[in-house]
Structures are given as structure tokens and as C-alpha cells.
Design a protein around this motif. Sequence first.
Motif, PDB file in Angstrom:
ATOM      1  N   ASN A 299      76.323 -64.304 -58.233  1.00  0.00           N
ATOM      2  CA  ASN A 299      76.575 -64.522 -59.545  1.00  0.00           C
ATOM      3  C   ASN A 299      76.040 -65.996 -59.799  1.00  0.00           C
ATOM      4  N   PHE A 300      76.239 -66.997 -58.690  1.00  0.00           N
ATOM      5  CA  PHE A 300      75.551 -68.278 -58.674  1.00  0.00           C
ATOM      6  C   PHE A 300      74.163 -68.104 -58.868  1.00  0.00           C
ATOM      7  N   LEU A 301      73.586 -67.299 -57.952  1.00  0.00           N
ATOM      8  CA  LEU A 301      71.952 -67.089 -58.193  1.00  0.00           C
ATOM      9  C   LEU A 301      71.429 -66.807 -59.426  1.00  0.00           C
ATOM     10  N   ARG A 302      72.200 -65.631 -60.096  1.00  0.00           N
ATOM     11  CA  ARG A 302      71.766 -65.043 -61.294  1.00  0.00           C
ATOM     12  C   ARG A 302      71.823 -65.993 -62.413  1.00  0.00           C
ATOM     13  N   ALA A 303      72.931 -66.894 -62.153  1.00  0.00           N
ATOM     14  CA  ALA A 303      72.691 -68.090 -63.298  1.00  0.00           C
ATOM     15  C   ALA A 303      71.842 -69.141 -63.311  1.00  0.00           C
ATOM     16  N   GLN A 304      71.290 -69.235 -62.062  1.00  0.00           N
ATOM     17  CA  GLN A 304      70.126 -69.949 -62.047  1.00  0.00           C
ATOM     18  C   GLN A 304      68.929 -69.435 -62.291  1.00  0.00           C
ATOM     19  N   GLU A 305      68.819 -68.280 -61.981  1.00  0.00           N
ATOM     20  CA  GLU A 305      67.703 -67.266 -62.477  1.00  0.00           C
ATOM     21  C   GLU A 305      67.418 -67.157 -63.865  1.00  0.00           C
ATOM     22  N   THR A 306      68.682 -67.173 -64.500  1.00  0.00           N
ATOM     23  CA  THR A 306      68.507 -66.970 -66.043  1.00  0.00           C
ATOM     24  C   THR A 306      67.808 -68.378 -66.615  1.00  0.00           C
TER      25      THR A 306
END
Length: 379
Positions: free
Chosen positions: A180-187
Motif C-alpha cells: 500500500n505504501f508503494l502504491r501511494a508513491q507510484e500514484t
Amino acid sequence: MSLILWGSLVLIFYIYLGYPLLTAVLGRIVNRPVFSQNTWPSVSLVIAAYNEDRVIATTLENKLALDYPPEQLEILVVSDGSEDTTDEIVESFASKGVRLIRQEPRAGKTSALNLAMQQVQSEIVVFSDANSIYRLDALRALVRSFADDRVGYVTGKMLYAAGPGDWVGSGCSAFMQYENFLRAQETRLGSVVGVDGGIDAVRRRLYRPMRADQLPDFVLPLSVVEQGYRVVFEPEAIVVEEALSKSGDEYRMRVRVALRAFWALWDKRTLFNPLRRPLFAWQLMSHKLLRYLALLPMITAWLANLFLARGSDFYTGLLLLQSAGWFVALLGLMPTPHFQRLGIVRWSSYLLLLNIASAHAFVRFVMGKKQVLWTPRKG
């Protein structure tokens, strides 16, 4: 040999820490915000189910209680040749607007979604698992990003509920927080690479039918990227699922998902072309392909270290450190629960389980194996 060792160690660091750190830094530089506002587009919520009589009533009650205008929401359940009482339970909700679609013979989740899409007319389509419990404002949070014309697909925030002393569920929950942390950054960079099938939404006009063996949670968002739209993460759209508690069940599920992901990467291999979408190609390579193949540099680093340890105190110490890491990870896989109470053991063991499952899936992929049908997750 030292080059092989250090190259492998650097690659391991990059896969699990370097890439997330780079996305966080680049995300602040690129920073592509998502325009969102509370709107109420028509929504079709689709649930594919096979023998889900244990959970389907609870799931439907949850979806009917969502904070969303009922006249703008329809709920469809595709029963994929269910042999239990799933169909009867779903039909008992017909008076509340729930529609049952029967897929016969059983053909798998992807075919079930294709079938449902033939009857969907809503602007937005949301996909839920049969055991997914949404926070009551999740649907509203999920669709508000579609106010941004550049957004074609939105994924929510998955949380896994694990029982006390459950090392598999605890490891899965920790891994999901990392994702979830990684997806927030990728967004912030533009688009996320991976999504969760339990709480995803797509513009109906961007849906593309998929083969029965394709992984919809991966192939569909990649298709949306191919069409020039963004795939984004919405942290306020929260879904809770019961984590698997048995390592064997988790392992089989991870092998299945990784196998279908390898085929998805193959089917969408043009997205690796750095000349077309350089940023997304880098993300896809780092987040998915290298992650799925991470066991190889892990083993290579240990073997190279074993060779270099002869007559070198430094490399002997490094070998002992690596060996200790392997030992800690293997402790959690032992039948005794004594060591599994330690956080470092739970997390290390779960990471090892993931990597072994991915390696197993890669072998099956190389052999040309595919998987369409499987039994539902059981917590």
C-alpha cells in the motif's frame, strides 16, 4: 566471484528497499496529483463467486449498506458453476436488487467477469471478491477519482485481518502494508503497477475482454495503461479480507497468482519498451519482474559468499550473517509455533514463502503451464 556476490546483494537491496525509496523521491519531484470530487456516477458492482455460501450473505449485506445512492448502484453476482447453496442465497437478495448470473459450466473468474460485462451498462464497474468487506464509505471514495478524465482505473486499500499467533496472516498483513505504501508513491509518478481484485474500479468503456487464463487484477489495469489512462491508488477506499492462516493454502495461492502474473507480463511485454513509456517500463520491471525473480539473487549471493569465505575473515562474517538470515526465515516454516511469535521470524518466513512460491511459478511458466480454475480462499 566478488562481483557476483556484491551485484546480487545490491539487486536484493534495490528490489525491496531501493525501488520504494526511489519512487518516494521521484514521486515528490514528478507529483502528478489526482483530481477528485464527490460525484455519483452509475456503478455496477460485480462479484464472481464459486461455492461461497459461507461468506456471500455477509458480503451482500455489506454492499447493500454502502454509503452510495441506491438508484445509482446495481449489484451482480456471477456464480461460476457453484455446487453449494451460493445461488439460493444470492437469489434471496433479489428483492433488494441483487442480480444473479449463472455461468455454466464452470470457467473461472476471468470468464465470469467477461460474462457480467456483457450485461453491464453503468459508467463505472467495481470488482469485489466474495469475501471482501468494504468500509461503508469505500465505494464513494473509490469512484471520486474518476472525476479526473485521465484516470481509467482505481484500486483501493486492502487490509488483511489475521488471528492472534497466526504468522502467515501476520506476514501477509505486513506485506500488504508495504504494498500500500508503494502504491501511494507510484500514484504520484502516474500509475500503479499492481492492484487488488477485492476493490477495483474501471471505466466500463475501457474494459477489454480477457482470456480465461489471464489474471484480471493485472491484465486489465495494464490494458488501461496501454490505452493511455492512469491506474491510481485510493487509500480511503478500504476493504478488509480474512487472511489465510495455513502456510500451505497461502503458498498455493501465491503460486497461482505469480504464475498468472508471469503470463500477464508476457502478454503485455510491449509495456517493457522504454522508448514508449520509460517511467512505467521501469516500474513494471522493478516492482513485478525483479520482485518475482528475487529468490535467484538471494541464492546466488549465498553461494558466491560460500566460495569467497575461504581464508577471508570478512567474507566468513558476511556468510554467517547471510546464513543467520536464512536460518531465521526457515524457523517460521517449522511446525512448532514457538519461534513464530517473534516478528522478525514471521516477516522473514513470509518473505521466504513468497519467493519460493514465485520461483515455483516461474518454473511452471517456463514449462508452459497455465491455471484457470482454483478453489476459493479460506481464512
